[in-house]
Scaffold this active site. Structure first.
Site, PDB file in Angstrom:
ATOM      1  N   ASP A 193       0.806  -1.232   0.000  1.00 32.29           N
ATOM      2  CA  ASP A 193       0.000   0.000   0.000  1.00 32.29           C
ATOM      3  C   ASP A 193       0.833   1.272   0.000  1.00 32.29           C
ATOM      4  OD1 ASP A 193       1.028  -0.143   2.566  1.00 32.29           O
ATOM      5  OD2 ASP A 193      -0.746   0.778   3.460  1.00 32.29           O
ATOM      6  N   LEU A 215       9.727  -7.356  14.346  1.00 33.87           N
ATOM      7  CA  LEU A 215      11.045  -7.973  14.255  1.00 33.87           C
ATOM      8  C   LEU A 215      12.056  -7.096  14.995  1.00 33.87           C
ATOM      9  CD1 LEU A 215      11.128  -9.040  10.491  1.00 33.87           C
ATOM     10  CD2 LEU A 215      10.611 -10.470  12.473  1.00 33.87           C
TER      11      LEU A 215
END
Length: 308
Positions: A193, A215
């Protein structure tokens, strides 16, 4: 052919079989001719590409280079035979947030995920939750994807996995992932997006009351932009971590160098020997050269000194 007043039939319309009632513009006619030309030359182009590929393989063999795993060995690298039981899921429920071009990019990223997983000695347990939509339609055009070594699910991931098993990966989460556990299912949002929908995956995880985490990129790497990676980058980082057990190695194997700035170093530890920035090397070389020049000047005792 008789034409009524105000209707015009161009030569291009006659060539393409269009009726006089639906006149087409010059740009449309140009695109149709271009498409026709491409279709006519498609077979010849594929033949040339195949010959070129064979020639490159022959040249590589002559140089004694490794050609990678064979098809036979790849068949043995299945999820069923894998020692790795970590489950990674791509959630393809974001079709309404993407246009056709972005959907095409997502499918290519999914193809890349399958490719790297298939070539791993111990593949991840790869799931694709993809209900009817643009992504599924695009996959259907590929044709052979149903033969992939992937766990395809038509149901939403909330119906496939228990809520307590789910860990949704999102850069907006305050939680940092430290290790991967086989009793968890790690979800990667299938969304391209261009940062138009910031925080969407995090909000979704909160709404569904499931765990979420990011992460540990900030512990090892500084990025030039937001800590947002493509679907295939996140997937491959997880795969490389299962192979090495080292987040740092996984990040530097996968993340493009153009996105990284430098290695993050903890306050009370020595800098890593395996990664050193080019800037640091240049500074060290420069300091050494300056010291050598100063020593030469000291020995020769010149009448005039040059300011460095």
């Amino acid at each position: 052919m008789d034409c009524t007043s105000g209707e015009q039939v161009s030569e291009g319309q006659a060539e393409e079989g269009n009726s006089a009632e639906t006149p087409i513009s010059k740009n449309q006619l140009k695109r149709l001719r271009k498409q026709k030309k491409w279709l006519e030359s498609k077979g010849e182009k594929r033949k040339k590409e195949k010959e070129k590929r064979k020639r490159k393989i022959a040249e590589a063999r002559a140089r004694g280079e490794s050609l990678g795993p064979t098809r036979k060995s790849l068949k043995e690298n299945s999820m069923k035979n894998s020692a790795c039981k970590i489950r990674v899921v791509i959630d393809c429920s974001f079709d309404k947030y993407m246009n056709d071009k972005d959907t095409m990019k997502l499918v290519k990223q999914i193809q890349h995920c399958y490719s790297v997983n298939r070539r791993s000695a111990n593949p991840l347990q790869f799931y694709l939750c993809c209900s009817d939509g643009k992504t599924k339609e695009r996959l259907d055009r590929i044709g052979d994807y149903k033969n992939w070594d992937v766990n395809f699910r038509d149901d939403p991931l909330w119906d496939v996995f228990e809520r307590e098993e789910i860990v949704y990966l999102t850069s907006d989460s305050p939680n940092v992932l430290t290790e991967l556990q086989p009793d968890k299912a790690y979800i990667v949002g299938g969304l391209v997006d261009h940062n138009h929908e910031k925080g969407l995956c995090h909000r979704l995880a909160e709404e569904k009351s499931v765990s979420h985490a990011q992460l540990p990129i900030g512990d090892y790497v500084k990025l030039n932009s937001r800590k947002v990676l493509t679907v295939n980058h996140v997937f491959e980082i997880l795969l490389r971590y299962t192979e090495t057990g080292n987040w740092e190695n996984a990040f530097y194997q996968v993340i493009p160098q153009r996105k990284t700035v430098k290695l993050e170093v903890e306050k009370n530890t020595e800098p890593s020997d395996c990664i050193e920035s080019e800037e640091s090397e240049d500074i060290i070389k420069c300091d050494k050269n300056v010291q050598d020049i100063r020593e030469e000047n000291e020995d020769s005792k010149p009448k005039s000194e040059t300011t460095l």
